[in-house]
Design an enzyme around this catalytic site. Structure first.
Site, PDB file in Angstrom:
ATOM      1  N   ARG A  55       0.840  -1.192   0.000  1.00  0.00           N
ATOM      2  CA  ARG A  55       0.000   0.000   0.000  1.00  0.00           C
ATOM      3  C   ARG A  55       0.874   1.241   0.000  1.00  0.00           C
ATOM      4  O   ARG A  55       1.647   1.457   0.948  1.00  0.00           O
ATOM      5  CB  ARG A  55      -0.913   0.022   1.238  1.00  0.00           C
ATOM      6  CG  ARG A  55      -1.993  -1.031   1.230  1.00  0.00           C
ATOM      7  CD  ARG A  55      -2.954  -0.782   2.388  1.00  0.00           C
ATOM      8  NE  ARG A  55      -4.046  -1.728   2.405  1.00  0.00           N
ATOM      9  CZ  ARG A  55      -5.111  -1.626   3.208  1.00  0.00           C
ATOM     10  NH1 ARG A  55      -5.187  -0.611   4.072  1.00  0.00           N
ATOM     11  NH2 ARG A  55      -6.069  -2.517   3.162  1.00  0.00           N
ATOM     12  N   ASP A  57       1.501   5.364   0.120  1.00  0.00           N
ATOM     13  CA  ASP A  57       0.885   6.532   0.745  1.00  0.00           C
ATOM     14  C   ASP A  57       0.459   7.542  -0.305  1.00  0.00           C
ATOM     15  O   ASP A  57       0.845   7.465  -1.473  1.00  0.00           O
ATOM     16  CB  ASP A  57       1.880   7.200   1.704  1.00  0.00           C
ATOM     17  CG  ASP A  57       2.190   6.351   2.925  1.00  0.00           C
ATOM     18  OD1 ASP A  57       1.356   5.493   3.279  1.00  0.00           O
ATOM     19  OD2 ASP A  57       3.274   6.530   3.515  1.00  0.00           O
ATOM     20  N   ARG A 206      10.736   6.677   3.196  1.00  0.00           N
ATOM     21  CA  ARG A 206      10.891   8.132   3.194  1.00  0.00           C
ATOM     22  C   ARG A 206      11.642   8.624   4.429  1.00  0.00           C
ATOM     23  O   ARG A 206      12.355   9.623   4.373  1.00  0.00           O
ATOM     24  CB  ARG A 206       9.525   8.802   3.073  1.00  0.00           C
ATOM     25  CG  ARG A 206       8.908   8.581   1.693  1.00  0.00           C
ATOM     26  CD  ARG A 206       7.742   9.493   1.444  1.00  0.00           C
ATOM     27  NE  ARG A 206       6.579   9.128   2.207  1.00  0.00           N
ATOM     28  CZ  ARG A 206       5.816   9.979   2.885  1.00  0.00           C
ATOM     29  NH1 ARG A 206       6.134  11.263   2.941  1.00  0.00           N
ATOM     30  NH2 ARG A 206       4.753   9.559   3.526  1.00  0.00           N
TER      31      ARG A 206
END
Length: 276
Positions: A55, A57, A206
């Protein structure tokens, strides 16, 4: 019960205008766009069980996303040779299904995966990102040292508890194995980080990039990112890099389809951190 066939979907998307992958009420998501198109072409309920490898973001892109659906077998056999083009006419321009392939029933896009690979693009050019790459490239305000970035990256490779780099979820482990982490300068001068692991927890990639960028521009020493691996809670001093620089480029699976089920069983096992 009507017979169903499992179908693998290879998907690409520009995440700029999506609120992430998962369906959300009154929000535009990648899964929502796919389900809507499948329902329009095949009829509501003909496709069920949409499951994704990872999944992403809001704002994150993909060129190598993988998911699976279970289609009514009669519907799949009737439409399999024309379905890709029909869906292309209905899907919005920022999401594409590039391939639809019949898969074994025990193929699981999420749990059968052996790795996920991401790339993060950063430009330190004084003029910023090229206009045509502004959606997938972060503009950095100062010069970045490629050698320092790679020293920082080396310390993060391997199996570690990445709690300092993850948004913790209840009853979820933060133990992960990073098998590849390296930076390169592309021919156009853009810095590209390649990050590969068996799996990632939320915001992990990230966060890793954010920590390494602090080394690359000289604000932190090269061993600082690896030093945070001793933490058991999220490190508040790590800045999460913006979503738009990140792209999921590949998901790996066993070469032998007979291994799909075994891999899925292994993946479902809870990862237990080693005792101190």
């Amino acid at each position: 019960m009507q017979e169903r066939t499992r179908v693998r979907l290879d998907v690409s998307y520009d995440g700029a205008d999506f609120s992430g992958w998962a369906v959300q009420p009154e929000r535009r998501t990648v899964a929502g766009a796919l389900v809507q198109a499948l329902d329009l072409v095949l009829g509501v309920g003909a496709a069920t069980g949409l499951t994704v490898a990872g999944r992403t973001d809001a704002g994150v892109h993909a060129t190598g996303q993988v998911c699976h659906v279970d289609l009514l077998t009669e519907v799949w056999h009737r439409h399999e040779h024309t379905l890709l083009r029909r869906l292309a006419r209905l899907l919005p321009a920022d999401v594409r299904i590039r391939a639809m392939t019949e898969a074994p029933d025990d193929f699981d896009a999420r749990f059968s995966a052996t790795f996920r690979r991401y790339e993060y693009r950063v430009t330190d050019a004084p003029w910023g990102a090229e206009p045509l790459r502004r959606h997938d490239t972060l503009a950095w305000p100062s010069r970045l040292d490629l050698a320092a970035l790679n020293v920082a990256a080396d310390g993060l490779v391997g199996e570690h508890d990445f709690a300092a780099y993850c948004r913790r979820k209840e009853n979820a482990t933060t133990l992960r194995e990073v098998t590849r982490l390296e930076w390169r300068r592309a021919p156009d001068g853009t810095l590209v980080a390649t990050v590969q692991a068996d799996a990632f927890c939320q915001a992990m990639v990230r966060s890793l990039v954010g920590a390494m960028l602090a080394v690359g521009d000289g604000r932190r020493p090269a061993d600082w990112p690896a030093g945070l691996l001793t933490r058991r809670e999220r490190a508040s001093e790590v800045n999460v890099a913006p979503a738009h620089g990140l792209t999921l480029v590949a998901v790996g699976y066993p070469d032998d389809p007979s291994e799909y089920a075994r891999r899925a069983t292994l993946t479902r096992r809870l990862r237990v951190p080693p005792q101190a």
